[in-house]
Motif scaffolding. Sequence first.
Motif, PDB file in Angstrom:
ATOM      1  N   ARG A   9       0.840  -1.205   0.000  1.00  0.00           N
ATOM      2  CA  ARG A   9       0.000   0.000   0.000  1.00  0.00           C
ATOM      3  C   ARG A   9       0.877   1.257   0.000  1.00  0.00           C
ATOM      4  N   THR A  10       1.917   1.279   0.821  1.00  0.00           N
ATOM      5  CA  THR A  10       2.812   2.439   0.896  1.00  0.00           C
ATOM      6  C   THR A  10       3.530   2.652  -0.436  1.00  0.00           C
ATOM      7  N   ARG A  11       3.976   1.564  -1.059  1.00  0.00           N
ATOM      8  CA  ARG A  11       4.617   1.690  -2.377  1.00  0.00           C
ATOM      9  C   ARG A  11       3.665   2.319  -3.376  1.00  0.00           C
ATOM     10  N   GLY A  12       2.410   1.914  -3.333  1.00  0.00           N
ATOM     11  CA  GLY A  12       1.426   2.479  -4.242  1.00  0.00           C
ATOM     12  C   GLY A  12       1.202   3.964  -4.009  1.00  0.00           C
ATOM     13  N   VAL A  13       1.037   4.350  -2.755  1.00  0.00           N
ATOM     14  CA  VAL A  13       0.784   5.757  -2.426  1.00  0.00           C
ATOM     15  C   VAL A  13       2.000   6.618  -2.756  1.00  0.00           C
ATOM     16  N   VAL A  14       3.198   6.154  -2.404  1.00  0.00           N
ATOM     17  CA  VAL A  14       4.419   6.905  -2.708  1.00  0.00           C
ATOM     18  C   VAL A  14       4.590   7.045  -4.225  1.00  0.00           C
ATOM     19  N   SER A  15       4.320   6.001  -4.945  1.00  0.00           N
ATOM     20  CA  SER A  15       4.448   6.059  -6.405  1.00  0.00           C
ATOM     21  C   SER A  15       3.438   7.011  -7.028  1.00  0.00           C
ATOM     22  N   VAL A  16       2.205   6.985  -6.557  1.00  0.00           N
ATOM     23  CA  VAL A  16       1.195   7.920  -7.075  1.00  0.00           C
ATOM     24  C   VAL A  16       1.624   9.353  -6.776  1.00  0.00           C
ATOM     25  N   ALA A  17       2.180   9.600  -5.600  1.00  0.00           N
ATOM     26  CA  ALA A  17       2.648  10.951  -5.254  1.00  0.00           C
ATOM     27  C   ALA A  17       3.795  11.381  -6.173  1.00  0.00           C
ATOM     28  N   ALA A  18       4.732  10.466  -6.441  1.00  0.00           N
ATOM     29  CA  ALA A  18       5.847  10.790  -7.342  1.00  0.00           C
ATOM     30  C   ALA A  18       5.342  11.071  -8.753  1.00  0.00           C
ATOM     31  N   VAL A  19       4.402  10.274  -9.215  1.00  0.00           N
ATOM     32  CA  VAL A  19       3.807  10.498 -10.539  1.00  0.00           C
ATOM     33  C   VAL A  19       3.110  11.854 -10.564  1.00  0.00           C
ATOM     34  N   ALA A  20       2.398  12.183  -9.499  1.00  0.00           N
ATOM     35  CA  ALA A  20       1.686  13.467  -9.444  1.00  0.00           C
ATOM     36  C   ALA A  20       2.651  14.636  -9.572  1.00  0.00           C
ATOM     37  N   ILE A  21       3.812  14.549  -8.948  1.00  0.00           N
ATOM     38  CA  ILE A  21       4.797  15.634  -9.039  1.00  0.00           C
ATOM     39  C   ILE A  21       5.250  15.830 -10.479  1.00  0.00           C
ATOM     40  N   ILE A  22       5.548  14.740 -11.167  1.00  0.00           N
ATOM     41  CA  ILE A  22       6.007  14.842 -12.558  1.00  0.00           C
ATOM     42  C   ILE A  22       4.874  15.330 -13.459  1.00  0.00           C
ATOM     43  N   VAL A  23       3.679  14.822 -13.241  1.00  0.00           N
ATOM     44  CA  VAL A  23       2.524  15.223 -14.049  1.00  0.00           C
ATOM     45  C   VAL A  23       2.242  16.720 -13.874  1.00  0.00           C
ATOM     46  N   ILE A  24       2.214  17.171 -12.629  1.00  0.00           N
ATOM     47  CA  ILE A  24       1.934  18.585 -12.374  1.00  0.00           C
ATOM     48  C   ILE A  24       3.037  19.464 -12.962  1.00  0.00           C
ATOM     49  N   ALA A  25       4.299  19.043 -12.810  1.00  0.00           N
ATOM     50  CA  ALA A  25       5.405  19.809 -13.390  1.00  0.00           C
ATOM     51  C   ALA A  25       5.258  19.918 -14.904  1.00  0.00           C
ATOM     52  N   GLY A  26       4.883  18.837 -15.548  1.00  0.00           N
ATOM     53  CA  GLY A  26       4.690  18.862 -17.000  1.00  0.00           C
ATOM     54  C   GLY A  26       3.580  19.814 -17.420  1.00  0.00           C
ATOM     55  N   TRP A  27       2.448  19.751 -16.717  1.00  0.00           N
ATOM     56  CA  TRP A  27       1.318  20.611 -17.094  1.00  0.00           C
ATOM     57  C   TRP A  27       1.614  22.076 -16.800  1.00  0.00           C
ATOM     58  N   ILE A  28       2.313  22.359 -15.714  1.00  0.00           N
ATOM     59  CA  ILE A  28       2.710  23.748 -15.444  1.00  0.00           C
ATOM     60  C   ILE A  28       3.676  24.213 -16.522  1.00  0.00           C
ATOM     61  N   GLY A  29       4.631  23.353 -16.868  1.00  0.00           N
ATOM     62  CA  GLY A  29       5.598  23.693 -17.913  1.00  0.00           C
ATOM     63  C   GLY A  29       4.941  23.987 -19.249  1.00  0.00           C
ATOM     64  N   ILE A  30       3.997  23.155 -19.663  1.00  0.00           N
ATOM     65  CA  ILE A  30       3.346  23.384 -20.962  1.00  0.00           C
ATOM     66  C   ILE A  30       2.479  24.632 -20.918  1.00  0.00           C
ATOM     67  N   THR A  31       1.878  24.930 -19.756  1.00  0.00           N
ATOM     68  CA  THR A  31       1.072  26.142 -19.630  1.00  0.00           C
ATOM     69  C   THR A  31       1.951  27.385 -19.791  1.00  0.00           C
ATOM     70  N   VAL A  32       3.084  27.399 -19.099  1.00  0.00           N
ATOM     71  CA  VAL A  32       4.006  28.536 -19.205  1.00  0.00           C
ATOM     72  C   VAL A  32       4.534  28.653 -20.633  1.00  0.00           C
ATOM     73  N   TRP A  33       4.914  27.520 -21.228  1.00  0.00           N
ATOM     74  CA  TRP A  33       5.460  27.547 -22.586  1.00  0.00           C
ATOM     75  C   TRP A  33       4.421  28.081 -23.570  1.00  0.00           C
ATOM     76  N   LEU A  34       3.186  27.607 -23.481  1.00  0.00           N
ATOM     77  CA  LEU A  34       2.139  28.075 -24.398  1.00  0.00           C
ATOM     78  C   LEU A  34       1.779  29.533 -24.156  1.00  0.00           C
ATOM     79  N   TYR A  35       1.846  29.967 -22.918  1.00  0.00           N
ATOM     80  CA  TYR A  35       1.570  31.374 -22.619  1.00  0.00           C
ATOM     81  C   TYR A  35       2.616  32.264 -23.306  1.00  0.00           C
ATOM     82  N   ASN A  36       3.873  31.821 -23.279  1.00  0.00           N
ATOM     83  CA  ASN A  36       4.960  32.591 -23.898  1.00  0.00           C
ATOM     84  C   ASN A  36       5.079  32.361 -25.399  1.00  0.00           C
TER      85      ASN A  36
END
Length: 186
Positions: free
Chosen positions: A22-49
Amino acid sequence: MQIVGAIWIGFMLDNKYIASRRTRGVVSVAAVAIIVIAGWIGITVWLYNNPMDPLNPPLFDWTDGPFGGFFVLNLIFGINSVIYQVTVQWVISSFTNDPEKLARLAGLVKGVLAGGVAAAFGTEAAGLTQLNVVAYNFSVQAVGLVLTAVIASTCVTATNYMKEENVIPPSDAQTSGDLEKSDSQS
């Protein structure tokens, strides 16, 4: 990048240093969320510019300014696509060891993921601005991550062995009671 992402998330999900599944699953989902959010923030900034019109795409090559950010974002989204899918499949596959049930669940997961991709293409066809398309796609993926985190934290158990009649556990499998005790202690 998909190979790198698959190896990395596989290590996270099957990490022997984290005893609790269970802990491996939760930690992995959290790590995925960080990368996913970073990607979406990055594409938003890039498209804005660098606003883009899908009907009249910009013509730039690797020597132009916007290319570097665009290239990095493509790498991040290459990782994103594989780690998100593998994590969702891992969480869903933790529900059962019965091959029949697993096949149905895998088909359901792939169908939902394909539906999400189809809906994403629909936003493009509807003529939304690129920033609105990003907002829609991020919202859908964020909801999926939240649901995956909830499921990983509440439904993933130490094992399903000894719980299903149609599944023959390996000879070295512990009883589910032993594993649940060790799962709650870690």
